[in-house]
Design a protein around this motif. Structure first.
Motif, PDB file in Angstrom:
ATOM      1  N   ALA A 180     -15.803 -14.774  17.662  1.00  8.36           N
ATOM      2  CA  ALA A 180     -14.291 -14.823  17.323  1.00  8.36           C
ATOM      3  C   ALA A 180     -15.177 -16.158  15.429  1.00  8.36           C
ATOM      4  CB  ALA A 180     -13.423 -16.621  17.628  1.00  8.36           C
ATOM      5  N   PRO A 181     -15.462 -15.760  14.893  1.00 11.92           N
ATOM      6  CA  PRO A 181     -17.329 -16.200  13.974  1.00 11.92           C
ATOM      7  C   PRO A 181     -16.187 -17.444  13.108  1.00 11.92           C
ATOM      8  CG  PRO A 181     -16.350 -13.890  13.556  1.00 11.92           C
ATOM      9  CD  PRO A 181     -15.682 -14.376  14.562  1.00 11.92           C
ATOM     10  N   ARG A 182     -14.456 -17.375  13.023  1.00 10.93           N
ATOM     11  CA  ARG A 182     -14.430 -18.956  12.676  1.00 10.93           C
ATOM     12  C   ARG A 182     -14.029 -19.749  13.477  1.00 10.93           C
ATOM     13  NH1 ARG A 182     -17.128 -18.028   8.830  1.00 10.93           N
ATOM     14  NH2 ARG A 182     -17.001 -16.549   6.957  1.00 10.93           N
ATOM     15  N   GLY A 224      -9.499  -4.794  12.588  1.00  9.34           N
ATOM     16  CA  GLY A 224      -7.904  -4.965  12.903  1.00  9.34           C
ATOM     17  C   GLY A 224      -7.592  -5.896  13.312  1.00  9.34           C
ATOM     18  N   VAL A 225      -8.738  -6.749  14.668  1.00  4.15           N
ATOM     19  CA  VAL A 225      -8.870  -7.204  15.581  1.00  4.15           C
ATOM     20  C   VAL A 225      -8.926  -9.150  14.470  1.00  4.15           C
ATOM     21  CG1 VAL A 225      -9.757  -8.692  17.970  1.00  4.15           C
ATOM     22  CG2 VAL A 225      -9.238  -6.122  17.661  1.00  4.15           C
ATOM     23  N   TRP A 226     -10.005  -8.453  14.177  1.00  2.36           N
ATOM     24  CA  TRP A 226     -10.216 -10.135  13.619  1.00  2.36           C
ATOM     25  C   TRP A 226      -9.369 -10.044  12.134  1.00  2.36           C
ATOM     26  CZ3 TRP A 226     -16.362  -9.744  12.044  1.00  2.36           C
ATOM     27  CH2 TRP A 226     -17.179  -9.789  12.940  1.00  2.36           C
ATOM     28  N   ASN A 227      -8.779  -9.456  11.593  1.00  2.00           N
ATOM     29  CA  ASN A 227      -7.497  -8.988  10.671  1.00  2.00           C
ATOM     30  C   ASN A 227      -5.958 -10.200  11.248  1.00  2.00           C
ATOM     31  OD1 ASN A 227      -9.201  -8.457   8.649  1.00  2.00           O
ATOM     32  ND2 ASN A 227      -8.518  -6.308   8.708  1.00  2.00           N
ATOM     33  N   THR A 228      -5.900  -9.487  12.216  1.00  2.00           N
ATOM     34  CA  THR A 228      -5.207 -10.135  13.573  1.00  2.00           C
ATOM     35  C   THR A 228      -4.888 -11.725  13.653  1.00  2.00           C
ATOM     36  OG1 THR A 228      -4.518  -7.550  14.176  1.00  2.00           O
ATOM     37  CG2 THR A 228      -3.394  -9.347  14.961  1.00  2.00           C
ATOM     38  N   SER A 229      -6.264 -12.201  13.969  1.00  2.00           N
ATOM     39  CA  SER A 229      -6.433 -13.415  14.310  1.00  2.00           C
ATOM     40  C   SER A 229      -7.312 -14.041  13.341  1.00  2.00           C
ATOM     41  CB  SER A 229      -7.758 -13.011  15.891  1.00  2.00           C
ATOM     42  OG  SER A 229      -8.702 -12.610  15.547  1.00  2.00           O
ATOM     43  N   MET A 258     -13.267  -1.886  42.190  1.00  2.00           N
ATOM     44  CA  MET A 258     -12.783  -3.088  41.541  1.00  2.00           C
ATOM     45  C   MET A 258     -13.307  -4.014  42.134  1.00  2.00           C
ATOM     46  SD  MET A 258      -8.886  -1.793  42.082  1.00  2.00           S
ATOM     47  CE  MET A 258      -8.357  -0.405  41.672  1.00  2.00           C
ATOM     48  N   PHE A 259     -14.336  -4.804  42.939  1.00  2.00           N
ATOM     49  CA  PHE A 259     -15.304  -4.720  43.608  1.00  2.00           C
ATOM     50  C   PHE A 259     -16.021  -5.499  42.778  1.00  2.00           C
ATOM     51  CE2 PHE A 259     -13.612  -4.629  48.358  1.00  2.00           C
ATOM     52  CZ  PHE A 259     -12.909  -5.053  47.965  1.00  2.00           C
ATOM     53  N   ALA A 260     -16.558  -5.009  41.891  1.00  2.00           N
ATOM     54  CA  ALA A 260     -17.678  -5.091  41.097  1.00  2.00           C
ATOM     55  C   ALA A 260     -16.810  -5.217  40.144  1.00  2.00           C
ATOM     56  CB  ALA A 260     -18.352  -3.830  41.186  1.00  2.00           C
ATOM     57  N   LEU A 261     -15.989  -4.789  39.287  1.00  2.00           N
ATOM     58  CA  LEU A 261     -15.204  -4.142  37.928  1.00  2.00           C
ATOM     59  C   LEU A 261     -14.352  -4.924  37.973  1.00  2.00           C
ATOM     60  CD1 LEU A 261     -15.697  -1.950  35.480  1.00  2.00           C
ATOM     61  CD2 LEU A 261     -14.111  -1.327  36.880  1.00  2.00           C
ATOM     62  N   GLY A 262     -13.410  -5.190  38.640  1.00  2.00           N
ATOM     63  CA  GLY A 262     -12.747  -6.520  38.115  1.00  2.00           C
ATOM     64  C   GLY A 262     -11.251  -5.407  37.909  1.00  2.00           C
ATOM     65  N   ALA A 263     -10.739  -5.391  36.731  1.00  2.00           N
ATOM     66  CA  ALA A 263      -9.231  -4.737  36.278  1.00  2.00           C
ATOM     67  C   ALA A 263     -10.247  -3.654  35.483  1.00  2.00           C
ATOM     68  CB  ALA A 263      -8.593  -5.510  35.626  1.00  2.00           C
ATOM     69  N   GLY A 264     -11.601  -4.285  34.891  1.00  2.00           N
ATOM     70  CA  GLY A 264     -12.206  -3.317  34.251  1.00  2.00           C
ATOM     71  C   GLY A 264     -12.621  -3.632  33.163  1.00  2.00           C
ATOM     72  N   VAL A 265     -13.371  -2.534  31.769  1.00  2.00           N
ATOM     73  CA  VAL A 265     -13.888  -3.641  30.555  1.00  2.00           C
ATOM     74  C   VAL A 265     -12.733  -4.177  29.515  1.00  2.00           C
ATOM     75  CG1 VAL A 265     -15.631  -3.018  29.117  1.00  2.00           C
ATOM     76  CG2 VAL A 265     -16.040  -2.335  31.520  1.00  2.00           C
ATOM     77  N   ILE A 266     -13.457  -5.197  29.546  1.00  2.00           N
ATOM     78  CA  ILE A 266     -12.097  -5.732  28.058  1.00  2.00           C
ATOM     79  C   ILE A 266     -12.273  -4.237  27.189  1.00  2.00           C
ATOM     80  CG2 ILE A 266     -14.652  -7.067  26.964  1.00  2.00           C
ATOM     81  CD1 ILE A 266     -10.085  -8.152  26.784  1.00  2.00           C
ATOM     82  N   ASN A 267     -11.200  -4.390  26.296  1.00  2.00           N
ATOM     83  CA  ASN A 267     -10.896  -3.488  25.457  1.00  2.00           C
ATOM     84  C   ASN A 267      -9.765  -4.969  24.397  1.00  2.00           C
ATOM     85  OD1 ASN A 267      -9.172  -2.246  23.299  1.00  2.00           O
ATOM     86  ND2 ASN A 267     -10.313  -0.731  24.522  1.00  2.00           N
ATOM     87  N   PRO A 268     -10.515  -5.398  23.131  1.00  2.00           N
ATOM     88  CA  PRO A 268     -10.037  -6.728  22.195  1.00  2.00           C
ATOM     89  C   PRO A 268      -8.800  -5.648  21.305  1.00  2.00           C
ATOM     90  CG  PRO A 268     -12.285  -6.740  22.541  1.00  2.00           C
ATOM     91  CD  PRO A 268     -12.865  -5.651  23.057  1.00  2.00           C
ATOM     92  N   THR A 269      -8.795  -4.683  21.171  1.00  2.00           N
ATOM     93  CA  THR A 269      -7.776  -3.717  20.617  1.00  2.00           C
ATOM     94  C   THR A 269      -6.099  -4.046  21.468  1.00  2.00           C
ATOM     95  OG1 THR A 269      -9.302  -2.949  18.794  1.00  2.00           O
ATOM     96  CG2 THR A 269      -7.239  -2.232  18.936  1.00  2.00           C
ATOM     97  N   LYS A 270      -6.670  -3.420  21.921  1.00  2.00           N
ATOM     98  CA  LYS A 270      -5.356  -3.076  23.276  1.00  2.00           C
ATOM     99  C   LYS A 270      -4.942  -5.050  23.722  1.00  2.00           C
ATOM    100  CE  LYS A 270      -6.919   1.069  25.042  1.00  2.00           C
ATOM    101  NZ  LYS A 270      -6.998   2.298  26.484  1.00  2.00           N
ATOM    102  N   ALA A 271      -5.738  -5.231  23.888  1.00  2.00           N
ATOM    103  CA  ALA A 271      -5.657  -6.769  24.660  1.00  2.00           C
ATOM    104  C   ALA A 271      -4.576  -7.775  23.195  1.00  2.00           C
ATOM    105  CB  ALA A 271      -6.480  -7.681  25.187  1.00  2.00           C
ATOM    106  N   MET A 272      -4.873  -7.664  22.421  1.00  2.00           N
ATOM    107  CA  MET A 272      -4.118  -8.194  21.426  1.00  2.00           C
ATOM    108  C   MET A 272      -2.320  -8.108  21.192  1.00  2.00           C
ATOM    109  SD  MET A 272      -6.303  -9.678  19.473  1.00  2.00           S
ATOM    110  CE  MET A 272      -5.417 -10.546  18.051  1.00  2.00           C
ATOM    111  N   ASN A 273      -2.235  -7.078  21.769  1.00  2.00           N
ATOM    112  CA  ASN A 273      -0.824  -6.332  21.732  1.00  2.00           C
ATOM    113  C   ASN A 273      -0.934  -5.681  22.933  1.00  2.00           C
ATOM    114  OD1 ASN A 273       2.004  -5.677  21.154  1.00  2.00           O
ATOM    115  ND2 ASN A 273       1.186  -3.229  20.382  1.00  2.00           N
TER     116      ASN A 273
END
Length: 789
Positions: A260-262, A147-152, A611-626
């Motif tokens: 981002a392979p393309r 889904g992420v690669w298709n959207t982008s 939070m000093f170690a993690l920041g906001a959390g671990v990246i979730n690319p699917t959610k970040a797209m929307n």
């Protein structure tokens, strides 16, 4: 090259300059003090001091004239320093209002008397953000769903600029298969020949004009060839093409691909093996990159003590980049788990911490009493017998097997040798000595600060690397019997480790020293045992298959930053009108804070990560797209923030160059807590122990949407959100709100309280971390060494 001015400080050449430019005659001064030591300085020029474009055709010629006004023309000691005749190294157009030059201290004093002069900053070396020791290398990050690669469209048409130490240009990860031509906006160049550069690797340049004065042996001209594995590894992580059958010493076999392979790659070499990265070369590379058309900059380097933003090349260049719409992803540093070690702290940068992944290369140590201890091994010999070998330790030395006199045949032949990491030999060197002495294998115990995290290497002999707690169990067993034995059992690649992701022990922690009211690091990405391209792996001389010679594992925030760079390119492709701040917000407000057990993400010791170690959390690319909503910021929004930090008008104007100069007194004060950042940090350090924070969110989801505020905080903190409901009628509509945070019963009892604000709709949850401290982390909150004016 038009951008690089080369001023020859000899009487004959200066006479020519004066003949061409009579207006300079009155300004030329002779310092008569040029017998001193020449060093590289970054010279900041006063704004709004501008040059006469009718007299000077380029900014380089203007900077050359300024330098000529103090350059000694009478006593140049070429015999002592033959290179001293070329003084102007870089003339910057974008990243800073100034130039890099090679001058003496006396000439700096002379400059200080000029009306155009602000300050001169001595040369400084930065370093790549790999882990501290050679043992710290690793495996891949999470796979992307279709889904992420298709959207982008896999980042097609995006250009990722990578600043690093060189690139193995002919690597299959940089093959042009399936790639279209670069977009018309691309203005860069590739210094390799046409058979190496292609539609994947569209740019490759080396910046060394400043470095070569300090480090002899850097050839001129320099091609951006791979100095170590670092630059190739980071580049392929961000945007490597598909390579079927990739593996690390026969493990982790699969199809390798960057985030981002393309996307296209533009590589800028600014670092050199065993030398580091020169500040002024970094500035020059960013200066060109923003002109050449990159969409994202991936910068896996920095300085542990970078200091004020006005002298830090990543902060300076990063601001210019975001002002021109370029997203900048940087590494948080590798000095964890100590507090206040985070690098690249400027709020306009994405500062990325490192986490583990769920893949291990399992090697089990089966003790003579039947107990099994799981470790890891990158190279796993096929058909290795499950024989119980005699188990011995380095008990005469310090336990690290660093004394070669103890690694002799009579001590270790036919035995499993237990060694602790550390000492004056690398783990690969220890393995090599033991192999030569006929040892059956080695059990390598990790250091205590690494906790449960293991980072295997491809040793030349059978090895199991185990974590420090497991090492304690092993040593206790050896003490319990006169004839300890153990077998090595290799289990290959195993997925699904429950306590992942976890914050890497080496990943630098906050709070930020430069802006303690902004939570840093911002976010966490995969950075432990990452499989990616290299020009050749360390360790085992003969890899088990051809592709194993082209991939290796590495660890560090250097590895996590390009993960986020590639993801930023995907988001930028899907949402071309979003600002760098909007992309950053989308990433931060959609992160994961739970591991695979659906429990809070931990650190290396199994404790809940702060939070000093993690920041906001671990990246979730699917959610970040929307993301639904974003906290947006323009480049100009950071200006009053910098004024509030205590920077002078000249310093702020230098950072925001080439934007017009500013007067802080004429700008509204914006406290750190009120910068429209995706995270919230406040201090309840004085009565009435209550603070209000202002924020604004932009609707980037569906046209009509309703979001309701939900707050999770410890009972000791009360949080009120006004209004508690946000109703949007259209896309890009902006809504403001206020968050009031107070101690429930007078003064806050704990030193730090953590929680979160969530804006919840039927389609999205937009989460912002809230960090509340009972006192300032540092006494002096002023960053600048100058008085604000």
């Amino acid at each position: 090259m038009a951008r690089l001015g080369a001023l020859i400080c000899s009487l004959r050449v200066v006479v020519v300059v004066v003949a061409l430019l009579p207006s300079l005659l009155a300004t030329v001064a002779v310092a008569h003090n040029d017998t001193g030591v020449h060093k590289n300085y970054l010279i900041i020029v006063r704004k709004p001091y501008e040059y006469d474009q009718n007299v000077y055709k380029t900014v380089s010629s203007w900077h050359a004239s300024l330098l000529a006004s103090v350059c000694d023309t009478a006593k140049e000691e070429l015999a002592a320093d033959p290179g001293a005749e070329t003084r102007l190294i870089y003339s910057y157009r974008n990243v800073v209002n100034g130039f890099c030059a090679r001058v003496t201290k006396e000439e700096v004093f002379e400059m200080a008397r000029k009306d155009w002069f602000v300050k001169a900053i001595p040369e400084k070396t930065y370093r790549l953000m790999t882990t501290h020791t050679p043992e710290m290398i690793g495996l891949t990050g999470p796979a992307f769903h279709g889904g992420v690669w298709n959207t982008s469209n896999m980042g097609e048409g995006m250009i990722i600029g990578v600043l690093d130490d060189g690139i193995a240009a002919g690597h299959p990860s940089f093959d042009a298969g399936g790639m279209g031509p670069p977009p018309a906006k691309w203005k860069g160049r590739c210094d390799f020949n046409s058979s190496v550069c292609n539609n994947k690797l569209i740019g490759a340049r080396s910046f060394y004009e400043s470095a070569r004065w300090k480090w002899r042996g850097i050839d001129d001209p320099v091609l951006p060839v791979n100095e170590t594995a670092h630059g190739t590894h980071t580049s392929s992580t961000a945007a490597g093409n598909f390579v079927p059958g990739a593996n690390a010493m026969g493990n982790g076999i699969g199809t390798a691909a960057g985030m981002a392979p393309r996307a296209h790659l533009a590589f800028y070499q600014v670092c050199f093996e065993d030398k580091g990265c020169d500040r002024d070369d970094i500035l020059a590379a960013i200066d060109d990159a923003v002109d050449e058309g990159v969409d994202v900059l991936s910068i896996s380097l920095g300085d542990d003590e970078a200091g004020e933003f006005s002298a830090d090349p990543v902060a300076l260049g990063g601001y210019t980049a975001i002002m021109k719409g370029v997203f900048v992803s940087t590494s948080a540093g590798n000095n964890g788990p100590s507090a206040s070690t985070v690098s690249n702290e400027a709020p306009w940068l994405l500062t990325v911490a490192a986490s583990t992944t769920d893949r291990r290369f399992v090697a089990t140590v089966k003790l003579g009493n039947g107990i099994e201890i799981d470790g890891e091994a990158l190279y796993q010999p096929p058909n290795f017998p499950s024989t119980q070998w005699a188990l011995v330790r380095d008990t005469i030395g310090d336990g690290t097997c660093s004394d070669e006199r103890l690694l002799k045949k009579e001590h270790v032949a036919g035995k499993l040798v237990v060694c602790e990491q550390g000492g004056n030999l690398t783990s690969l060197e220890k393995g090599s000595f033991l192999h030569q002495a006929g040892a059956a294998g080695m059990v390598l115990i990790g250091p205590k600060f690494m906790g449960s995290v293991v980072q295997p290497k491809p040793h030349i002999l059978p090895v199991a690397q185990i974590a420090y707690p497991s090492g304690e169990k092993l040593k206790n067993y050896m003490k319990s019997t006169m004839s300890p034995t153990a077998a090595l059992i290799y289990k290959g690649t195993v997925f699904g480790t429950p306590m992942t992701p976890a914050v890497a022990p080496f990943s630098s922690r906050g709070p930020s020293k430069q802006n303690q009211g902004i939570l840093k690091p911002d976010i966490t990405g995969p950075g432990v045992n990452i499989i990616a391209a290299v020009h050749g792996p360390e360790g085992l001389a003969t890899p088990p298959n051809p592709l194993a010679a082209m991939f290796d594992i590495m660890s560090g925030t250097s590895m996590s930053a390009p993960h986020l760079s590639g993801i930023a390119a995907l988001i930028r492709k899907a949402h071309p009108m979003w600002s760098p701040a909007a992309i950053k917000s989308a990433m931060m407000t959609s992160t994961d804070t739970m591991d695979r057990r659906q429990k809070p993400i931990t650190d290396q010791d199994g404790n809940e990560a702060t939070m000093f170690a993690l920041g906001a959390g671990v990246i979730n690319p699917t959610k970040a797209m929307n993301p639904g909503l974003v906290y947006d910021l323009s480049a100009a929004d950071y200006v009053p923030f910098m004024c509030a930090l205590g920077y002078s008008d000249h310093e702020v104007s230098s950072i925001i160059h080439p934007a017009p100069s500013v007067s802080c007194k004429q700008l509204p004060a914006v406290d750190m807590k009120d910068l429209n950042y995706p995270s919230i940090t406040v201090f309840l350090d004085r009565e009435p122990y209550a603070v209000s924070v202002s924020r604004a969110v932009t609707n980037v989801g569906s046209g009509k949407a309703v979001y309701v505020a939900s707050v999770e905080m410890p009972e000791t903190v009360s949080v009120t959100v006004t209004p508690g409901t946000l109703k949007f009628k259209k896309v890009n509509q902006v809504k403001k709100f206020k968050v009031t945070i107070r101690a429930t019963n007078g003064r806050l009892k704990e030193s730090v309280a953590e929680g979160q604000l969530k804006w919840v709709s039927p389609d999205n949850v937009v989460r912002s971390p809230i960090l509340v401290s009972s006192q300032k982390f540092f006494e002096d909150d002023t960053t600048s060494d100058h008085a604000r004016r």
